[in-house]
Every structure is written in C-alpha cells, then in structure tokens.
Design an enzyme around this catalytic site. Structure first.
Site, mmCIF file in Angstrom:
data_model
loop_
_atom_site.group_PDB
_atom_site.id
_atom_site.type_symbol
_atom_site.label_atom_id
_atom_site.label_comp_id
_atom_site.label_asym_id
_atom_site.label_seq_id
_atom_site.Cartn_x
_atom_site.Cartn_y
_atom_site.Cartn_z
ATOM 1 N N LYS A 100 3.042 4.419 -1.333
ATOM 2 C CA LYS A 100 2.955 5.290 -2.508
ATOM 3 C C LYS A 100 4.154 6.214 -2.447
ATOM 4 O O LYS A 100 4.025 7.390 -2.103
ATOM 5 C CB LYS A 100 1.696 6.163 -2.473
ATOM 6 C CG LYS A 100 0.383 5.441 -2.262
ATOM 7 C CD LYS A 100 -0.162 5.720 -0.897
ATOM 8 C CE LYS A 100 -1.534 5.116 -0.656
ATOM 9 N NZ LYS A 100 -1.913 3.911 -1.291
ATOM 10 N N HIS A 132 0.804 -1.230 0.000
ATOM 11 C CA HIS A 132 0.000 0.000 0.000
ATOM 12 C C HIS A 132 0.841 1.286 0.000
ATOM 13 O O HIS A 132 0.298 2.399 0.018
ATOM 14 C CB HIS A 132 -0.936 -0.027 1.230
ATOM 15 C CG HIS A 132 -2.137 0.854 1.135
ATOM 16 N ND1 HIS A 132 -2.350 1.916 1.978
ATOM 17 C CD2 HIS A 132 -3.190 0.842 0.280
ATOM 18 C CE1 HIS A 132 -3.488 2.509 1.668
ATOM 19 N NE2 HIS A 132 -4.019 1.881 0.641
ATOM 20 N N ASP A 146 17.033 9.731 -7.685
ATOM 21 C CA ASP A 146 18.495 9.849 -7.607
ATOM 22 C C ASP A 146 19.035 9.561 -6.201
ATOM 23 O O ASP A 146 20.066 10.133 -5.797
ATOM 24 C CB ASP A 146 18.950 11.249 -8.059
ATOM 25 C CG ASP A 146 18.781 11.426 -9.569
ATOM 26 O OD1 ASP A 146 18.608 10.417 -10.278
ATOM 27 O OD2 ASP A 146 18.823 12.579 -10.024
#
Ligand SMILES: [Zn+2]
Ligand SMILES: [Zn+2]
EC number: 3.1.4.-
Lengths: 175, 175
Positions: free
Chosen positions: B121, B119, B126
């Site tokens: 996100k 779940h 870099d």
C-alpha cells in the site's frame, strides 16, 4: 548513521532454527540436518530485528499466526523482555493464531471489541527501533505476498507510534 | 529538514470538496453548503500529499475503492502527471473498486495473476516522497480502522520502493 532498512516479501523459505535456538549468532553451517536453505531471508532479518530486544517489545498486529515469529516473541518473554501485544479480535479467533499461545505463556494481550479493524502491523523494539509495514505476521503473507517492512531507528517515529500504542492499550483495557 | 510525518486513522469524516476542486488552496470557509466539518483530517492530509505531485505518481495498492482518492488520482492524470497503478487482481474485481474508472480515464494499470496477494500500500510522489503504511485505500479503512500512513521525503527509501515498483511493473507486463 541510524538504521534505515526495508525488507521486501515474499521471503525465500529458509530454516530459522539456528536463530531461534541460539539467538544472536550469525547464520551458518549449524549442523541442522533439515533440507531448507540456511541462508538469510527477509523472515530471518525480521526475526533478528525482533530478537535484538533487551528490555521491551510492543506489538500492534492485525494478524499473528506465524509459528516462527510466535517462538521469537516467547523467547523474548522468557528472557525477561517486557512484551505487550495488541491485536484484532476478529483475526484472533481464527485457527492458527499465535495469540492463545502467547497468553498461555503469560504475555499480556489486549484486543479491540469494535467494528473497525485494528489493522496496524507494527512493533517497537526497546523503545528505539520501529518495525512497520504492510506485512501481517502470517506464513501465507511471509511466503506468498508482496509486502514491505520498514526497520527504522528514528526517535520521532518511535515516539509517535509509542503514543499510538499507549492510546490503544488504554482504550482496550478490559477492566 | 526533510519531511517525516505519520497519519493515523480512523480519520474524522470531513468534506474534501474544496481540496478536490481547487487543489493547493488551504482549507477554510469555502462556502460549501454541506453539513460535514470542513477542517483538516488524516484523509485530507493524505489527499494533499498526493495532490502535490507535479510530474509522476506511482501507486502500488492492494485495494483502491475510496472515491475521494480516486478523484485525486484522476485530477493528477488530467493535469499531465504520469500516473502508473499496480494493484491486486482479487480486489480489483470487487464492487466499488476505482480501478475500472481509472482505466477508463486512460491511466495505466497493471495487476498480478498469481496466488499470493499484491499486498503493498504505497505511493511515490515525483520520485521524491514515499507514502506507505497499513492503509488500504477504502472508505471502510479510512473511516473505521486503526491504520498508519508514513509520509517521508527520503532518498534511500524512495529509491528502494521505486525499484520494487519497477520490478513488479515489468513482471506484470501483460504483453
Ligand atoms: Zn535447518
Ligand atoms: Zn462541504
């Protein structure tokens, strides 16, 4: 150095009774006879961060059904902390939601009416600490999902999220 | 001063063609004939933060169906940025998921097999900038939901989230 932490989930399932009955005490051999581990976990750390509130708690949560987190919020309300809750109307109606219990306890709750989801999952403790991440406050998410929750003492972020909270709070004013 | 920003959604619907065709340029009168506004929005800022990648991009996303974000990721891959994607198998199977397109383009993707949701996100640009919040990368969420996305240049958080990424990457190794 200001607090800057992250909790990852799923959390080990631990007993949080000591924390919810005598908040502020460190966990330890509490004499609790249950068979769960009595160690720290991501959930106990999240509870501890919330239970540190002394004056105010803003909650802006898509989903709220965890009984432990519900008890923590009620405890704060009983202690005189000003608690305000914003939530999503679609989830609120589901079985197991804590929102009805919070309302019955006298806590102010507002919710959206519109099509989009109120999908935030953040809390602000004493207008000083921001708690935010991917975690919905459900037992399913806490125990089974990969999730993150940031705990940050950060003046700038607290200000910006408090502004977002107040914007939504006004917009969801039912009167 | 290290970058510390938050984007709130829903985002105004704006044209992101200039950004996706000539990344790096500021938005402006691009001569695009479409009828959408050509101003900045939360989505254009998110795209810009991703398109800044020069060497690596880690994505750990429950849901990924936004065509604009998909194009941005493909653009980075074409430029030689090392892109790795972790996603949730349940959402991946849905209509409109970008995951199939990313795979076809040669981007490495791994996903879970288990019951709990992946779940998270978050994205790491870099190995220097952490992008994380409540936003699933779907047009529905971008245009309709109340969401937040933090963009932080923070060594400690980047390290912790990168460790989480590598843990999951190894665990989801299909071989
Ligand atoms: Zn116990
Ligand atoms: Zn256009």
């Amino acid at each position: 150095r200001p607090r800057r932490e992250v909790l990852f989930f799923p959390s080990q399932v631990t007993c949080t009774e000591a924390l919810l009955q005598a908040p502020g005490l460190p966990p330890g051999p509490s004499g609790c006879p249950c068979s769960l581990p009595h160690s720290e976990s991501s959930l106990s750390r999240l509870l501890r961060a919330l239970l540190a509130a002394r004056s105010s708690l803003e909650l802006c949560l898509f989903a709220f059904s965890s009984p432990q987190l519900g008890r923590a919020v009620q405890l704060l309300h009983q202690r005189g902390v000003r608690v305000r809750v914003i939530t999503d109307c679609d989830y609120m109606a589901l079985n197991g939601s804590q929102i009805g219990l919070l309302r019955k306890a006298g806590i102010q709750v507002r919710h959206d009416q519109d099509l989009g989801y109120m999908h935030h999952k953040f809390a602000i403790v004493d207008k000083k600490v921001l708690i935010t991440g991917s975690l919905n406050w459900t037992t399913q998410a806490i125990q089974n999902n990969r999730e993150n929750v940031l705990i940050m003492e950060d003046t700038e972020y607290v200000r910006l999220f408090l502004e977002e909270f107040e914007r939504i709070w006004e917009e969801f004013d039912p009167t």
